[in-house]
Design a protein around this motif. Structure first.
Motif, PDB file in Angstrom:
ATOM      1  N   LEU A   2     -23.186  25.048 -44.334  1.00  0.00           N
ATOM      2  CA  LEU A   2     -22.148  24.873 -45.331  1.00  0.00           C
ATOM      3  C   LEU A   2     -22.072  26.102 -46.234  1.00  0.00           C
ATOM      4  CD1 LEU A   2     -23.009  21.207 -46.410  1.00  0.00           C
ATOM      5  CD2 LEU A   2     -21.333  21.939 -44.705  1.00  0.00           C
ATOM      6  N   ARG A   3     -20.971  26.244 -46.907  1.00  0.00           N
ATOM      7  CA  ARG A   3     -20.775  27.246 -47.957  1.00  0.00           C
ATOM      8  C   ARG A   3     -20.693  26.484 -49.275  1.00  0.00           C
ATOM      9  NH1 ARG A   3     -15.277  30.212 -49.564  1.00  0.00           N
ATOM     10  NH2 ARG A   3     -16.000  32.246 -50.339  1.00  0.00           N
ATOM     11  N   SER A   4     -21.771  26.505 -50.047  1.00  0.00           N
ATOM     12  CA  SER A   4     -21.812  25.739 -51.289  1.00  0.00           C
ATOM     13  C   SER A   4     -21.601  26.660 -52.487  1.00  0.00           C
ATOM     14  CB  SER A   4     -23.140  24.982 -51.400  1.00  0.00           C
ATOM     15  OG  SER A   4     -23.255  24.024 -50.357  1.00  0.00           O
ATOM     16  N   ARG A   5     -22.667  27.337 -52.928  1.00  0.00           N
ATOM     17  CA  ARG A   5     -22.508  28.236 -54.073  1.00  0.00           C
ATOM     18  C   ARG A   5     -21.902  29.562 -53.616  1.00  0.00           C
ATOM     19  NH1 ARG A   5     -24.289  27.724 -58.985  1.00  0.00           N
ATOM     20  NH2 ARG A   5     -25.866  26.162 -58.420  1.00  0.00           N
ATOM     21  N   ASP A  65     -19.363  24.977 -67.971  1.00  0.00           N
ATOM     22  CA  ASP A  65     -20.127  26.145 -67.538  1.00  0.00           C
ATOM     23  C   ASP A  65     -20.140  26.248 -66.014  1.00  0.00           C
ATOM     24  OD1 ASP A  65     -20.720  26.765 -70.176  1.00  0.00           O
ATOM     25  OD2 ASP A  65     -22.582  25.605 -70.169  1.00  0.00           O
ATOM     26  N   GLY A  66     -20.144  27.465 -65.512  1.00  0.00           N
ATOM     27  CA  GLY A  66     -20.128  27.693 -64.078  1.00  0.00           C
ATOM     28  C   GLY A  66     -18.811  28.309 -63.656  1.00  0.00           C
ATOM     29  N   ARG A  67     -18.493  28.138 -62.388  1.00  0.00           N
ATOM     30  CA  ARG A  67     -17.244  28.663 -61.834  1.00  0.00           C
ATOM     31  C   ARG A  67     -16.404  27.485 -61.340  1.00  0.00           C
ATOM     32  NH1 ARG A  67     -16.819  33.787 -61.739  1.00  0.00           N
ATOM     33  NH2 ARG A  67     -15.073  33.651 -60.263  1.00  0.00           N
ATOM     34  N   PRO A 105     -24.144  26.572 -63.354  1.00  0.00           N
ATOM     35  CA  PRO A 105     -24.880  27.818 -63.076  1.00  0.00           C
ATOM     36  C   PRO A 105     -26.246  27.547 -62.463  1.00  0.00           C
ATOM     37  CG  PRO A 105     -23.946  27.826 -65.302  1.00  0.00           C
ATOM     38  CD  PRO A 105     -23.786  26.435 -64.778  1.00  0.00           C
ATOM     39  N   SER A 106     -26.727  28.518 -61.693  1.00  0.00           N
ATOM     40  CA  SER A 106     -28.104  28.440 -61.172  1.00  0.00           C
ATOM     41  C   SER A 106     -29.062  28.400 -62.360  1.00  0.00           C
ATOM     42  CB  SER A 106     -28.395  29.668 -60.302  1.00  0.00           C
ATOM     43  OG  SER A 106     -27.572  29.678 -59.168  1.00  0.00           O
ATOM     44  N   PRO A 107     -30.213  27.712 -62.223  1.00  0.00           N
ATOM     45  CA  PRO A 107     -30.773  27.162 -60.981  1.00  0.00           C
ATOM     46  C   PRO A 107     -30.392  25.722 -60.689  1.00  0.00           C
ATOM     47  CG  PRO A 107     -32.380  27.015 -62.732  1.00  0.00           C
ATOM     48  CD  PRO A 107     -31.165  27.641 -63.350  1.00  0.00           C
ATOM     49  N   ARG A 134     -12.145  32.909 -69.407  1.00  0.00           N
ATOM     50  CA  ARG A 134     -12.533  34.030 -68.562  1.00  0.00           C
ATOM     51  C   ARG A 134     -11.460  35.127 -68.494  1.00  0.00           C
ATOM     52  NH1 ARG A 134     -16.425  31.779 -69.608  1.00  0.00           N
ATOM     53  NH2 ARG A 134     -17.966  30.783 -68.226  1.00  0.00           N
ATOM     54  N   GLY A 135     -10.400  34.982 -69.276  1.00  0.00           N
ATOM     55  CA  GLY A 135      -9.369  36.000 -69.325  1.00  0.00           C
ATOM     56  C   GLY A 135      -8.179  35.703 -68.439  1.00  0.00           C
ATOM     57  N   ASP A 136      -7.050  36.339 -68.754  1.00  0.00           N
ATOM     58  CA  ASP A 136      -5.817  36.232 -67.968  1.00  0.00           C
ATOM     59  C   ASP A 136      -5.321  34.797 -67.837  1.00  0.00           C
ATOM     60  OD1 ASP A 136      -5.859  39.009 -67.510  1.00  0.00           O
ATOM     61  OD2 ASP A 136      -7.146  38.758 -65.755  1.00  0.00           O
ATOM     62  N   GLY A 137      -5.622  33.972 -68.852  1.00  0.00           N
ATOM     63  CA  GLY A 137      -5.144  32.593 -68.839  1.00  0.00           C
ATOM     64  C   GLY A 137      -6.047  31.601 -68.129  1.00  0.00           C
ATOM     65  N   TRP A 138      -7.254  32.012 -67.740  1.00  0.00           N
ATOM     66  CA  TRP A 138      -8.116  31.151 -66.931  1.00  0.00           C
ATOM     67  C   TRP A 138      -9.338  30.667 -67.706  1.00  0.00           C
ATOM     68  CZ3 TRP A 138      -6.796  28.956 -62.519  1.00  0.00           C
ATOM     69  CH2 TRP A 138      -5.692  29.492 -61.851  1.00  0.00           C
TER      70      TRP A 138
END
Length: 677
Positions: free
Chosen positions: A466-469, A220-222, A418-420, A211-215
């Motif tokens: 909750l905070r999921s995605r 797949d996903g975040r 990734p969704s879904p 994803r750039g800058d060494g990351w």
């Protein structure tokens, strides 16, 4: 059955060398001593022919048989770095290195013998032995002149046959692809069967995840966490050592360029006490976070001065050693400091923590290398206050020299496909912030999630949302934004279209600005940092619109309502939630809370000043912080944030086009129900 192998009762550390290492006192000799202690601590749990190490503790999901292999493979990695670092030679009057070579050679012979009672499980699709095979392959390569080259032909053939189980097998589509790369490259180096196409495709998958800058994201996903350091950068460096002239020079150059970019950032993840920021999974590997620092030096891909490399790596090793990891028996437990299972994952068995062995990669550097001979140099956190935007993972880092704390603000990593695909929740990814001195609250399974560094909607029935995605919006200088759909369970949906959140950082402060769209009557709850310790519960203090939790040593978390927390002109008192045995840092923990008892419906703009510090000057007048801090909405969705020291920053408060249901129409600066509290 465990064999009664003898071990040393104690391992005396060398005296600190404050001339060469003014920050940590550690030298190469300390690293060698720590390696010897860890290896000796395992010896009582070896099976008679050393093919398995069956440690006490919870069994991993792959089962006890696989856990025994894990104990062998991960400790072999440590033994290999110790052996190669000594060039296979014993120190005068010692047989320690010779004993290691003999021990692990004996284990190889037994583990790969299908008729032996200590035999290893076979490598099959997506099986745990894939992970351990890579460690064995690296260890065999690095000790080749002293171990592999002296094995009987029959044993070498059995080892090759066992490793060849990887050929044609399917690994998980994540960092596991690199286990196949490493193992099959070693097979190629010894003239055994391998598939070049599997090596090439595994390395090519890295490009998909970059994803750039060494990351890299771990699949797949975040999925941003320490696997970027422990695997996705580390294994390409180790692969190039095994491949030698077989490696494509342009590809190696690409990997090393990316590693330089990553290490330029990674150096900022360590507090002044050596602690790494506590975020993500597999945190029980502890000081393995130091591995890429040494790897960069090993393959000439580090932008860091050698003395800083050692200061950071030794700081991490000493941080845990000073806090009981390893314990009095020389063992690494499933936990952070003390044993604490909630910091682990179901795949974690009792030998899993020994991936910490990767940190000892530095022993492959010769004793005369500048990493070992140059004077320690200050880490970034030792020099000045800093803030750093990391757009690829959606993070902000802000650190303060006065207390040596590094804080990570999270608007981009949720470890979800990734969704879904279905969403699920993990406190090690879902929180708004993590640090080098705290850990998220992790209640036992089945209990409500902890409130720390989280904003939730609370209905009349059911647990807080909750905070999921996490949906990142932007990351820039000193600020980042994201939105999420508050959910009653692990998935998305349930309580409204979403919450847009913006963090603005300055010094020890973070201002969180939330645009909360919800049904009338729901309670809104926000939590600050959870501070924890083993000695006594942190002390709590509260007042109108603020709450404080403070440890006896001065580490303090402050939460101050700056905008929108009043109801009918009244500002409710803050709260402090106390808990026991829910935090990896310590048995007792406390979290400051604010509540808006009844959301008025529509969109409410809330602003909260969040502080984590050991500097008493920062929080000496908490009610005064409310008077000094300001958040002012302006036209076109902009917000102006004024911090208590007078610093003013104007940022975008989250593009209203992020989601059709999140169009907040803030052009007039007065969203429905918002008022200054």
């Amino acid at each position: 059955m465990t064999a009664p192998h003898r071990t040393h009762d104690t391992y005396a550390q060398p005296l600190p060398d404050t001339r060469l290492s003014p920050f940590t006192g550690y030298t190469r000799a300390h690293w060698e001593s720590h390696a010897d202690r860890l290896l000796a601590g395992l010896l009582p749990y070896a099976t008679p022919d050393f093919a398995q190490f069956r440690l006490p503790g919870r069994t991993g999901h792959a089962g006890a048989w696989s856990d025994g292999l894990e104990g062998y493979a991960r400790s072999f990695l440590l033994a290999a770095f110790r052996t190669a670092g000594a060039q296979g030679r014993d120190a005068p009057g010692s047989t320690a290195v010779t004993d290691l070579i003999t021990r692990y050679a004996t284990g190889l012979a037994a583990g790969t013998d299908p008729r032996h009672p200590e035999r290893w499980p076979q490598i099959t699709d997506r099986s745990q032995p894939m992970v351990e095979a890579a460690s064995i392959a690296v260890a065999l390569h690095e000790t080749r002149p002293w171990l592999w080259d002296h094995l009987p032909d029959a044993v070498r053939q059995r080892v090759a046959a066992w490793l060849e189980g990887f050929v044609g097998a399917r690994p998980n589509d994540s960092n596991w692809r690199l286990f196949q790369v490493i193992t099959e490259e070693f097979l190629a180096s010894i003239g055994a069967s391998y598939r070049q196409s599997e090596i090439d495709s595994g390395l090519a998958r890295l490009d998909d995840w970059y994803r750039g800058d060494g990351w890299y994201t771990d699949g797949d996903g975040r999925k941003f966490d320490y696997y970027n350091a422990l695997a996705l950068h580390l294994y390409p460096a180790l692969w190039s050592r095994i491949a030698g002239d077989r490696a494509d020079a342009a590809l190696v150059a690409t990997h090393r360029s990316r590693m330089r970019s990553f290490l330029d950032t990674h150096q900022h993840f360590f507090g002044s006490d050596g602690a790494p920021v506590h975020q993500g999974r597999s945190l029980t590997y502890r000081f393995a976070t130091a591995a890429p620092l040494f790897a960069g030096a090993l393959v000439d891909a580090s932008p860091l001065p050698p003395g800083r490399t050692r200061r950071l790596a030794s700081g991490a090793l000493r941080h845990f050693a000073d806090r009981g990891a390893p314990d009095g028996d020389g063992l690494l437990s499933l936990g952070w400091y003390r044993p604490f299972l909630p910091v682990t994952q179901p795949y974690s068995g009792p030998a899993s923590p020994y991936w910490a062995s990767k940190a000892f990669l530095g022993l492959l550097l010769p004793a005369e290398h500048p990493v070992w001979t140059e004077t320690e140099e200050a880490a970034p956190v030792d020099v000045s206050d800093r803030h750093l935007a990391l757009p690829a993972p959606g993070w902000l880092l802000h650190s303060t020299t006065g207390d040596g704390i590094v804080r990570l603000v999270n608007h981009g990593s949720d470890r979800l496909p990734p969704s879904p695909a279905a969403a699920h929740h993990s406190p090690h990814y879902s929180r708004f912030a993590y640090s080098s001195v705290t850990a998220p609250e992790t209640p036992p399974q089945g209990e409500p999630d902890g409130p720390d560094n989280h904003i939730a909607l609370v209905g009349p029935e059911g647990p807080p949302t909750l905070r999921s995605r996490i949906h990142p919006l932007h990351t820039g200088d000193r600020h980042a934004s994201s939105w999420h759909t508050p959910s009653a369970g692990g998935g998305e949906g349930g309580y409204g279209p979403g919450i847009v959140s913006t963090s603005v950082v300055h010094g020890p402060w973070e201002m969180r600005v939330h645009r909360v769209r919800a049904a009338a009557g729901l309670c809104v709850r926000e939590g600050g940092w959870a501070v924890a310790c083993d000695d006594a519960p942190p002390v709590g203090e509260t007042g109108p619109g603020w709450a404080v939790a403070r440890r006896a040593d001065g580490l303090t978390t402050v939460l101050v309502g700056v905008l929108g927390w009043d109801e009918d002109g009244l500002l409710p008192d803050g709260e402090v939630e106390q808990a026991s045995d829910r935090n990896a840092v310590g048995y007792f923990s406390a979290t400051p809370l604010l509540r808006l008892p009844h959301h008025p419906g529509g969109t409410r703009l809330l602003a909260t000043l969040v502080v984590l510090t050991s500097d008493p000057q920062v929080h000496k007048d908490v009610p005064g912080l409310r008077r000094l801090a300001r958040v002012s909405p302006t036209a076109h969705g902009m917000i102006e944030v004024r911090f208590p020291d007078g610093t003013s920053i104007c940022v975008q408060g989250g593009p209203p086009t992020a989601h059709p249901d999140l169009d907040l129409d803030l052009a007039d600066g007065s969203p429905p129900g918002a008022s200054r509290g």
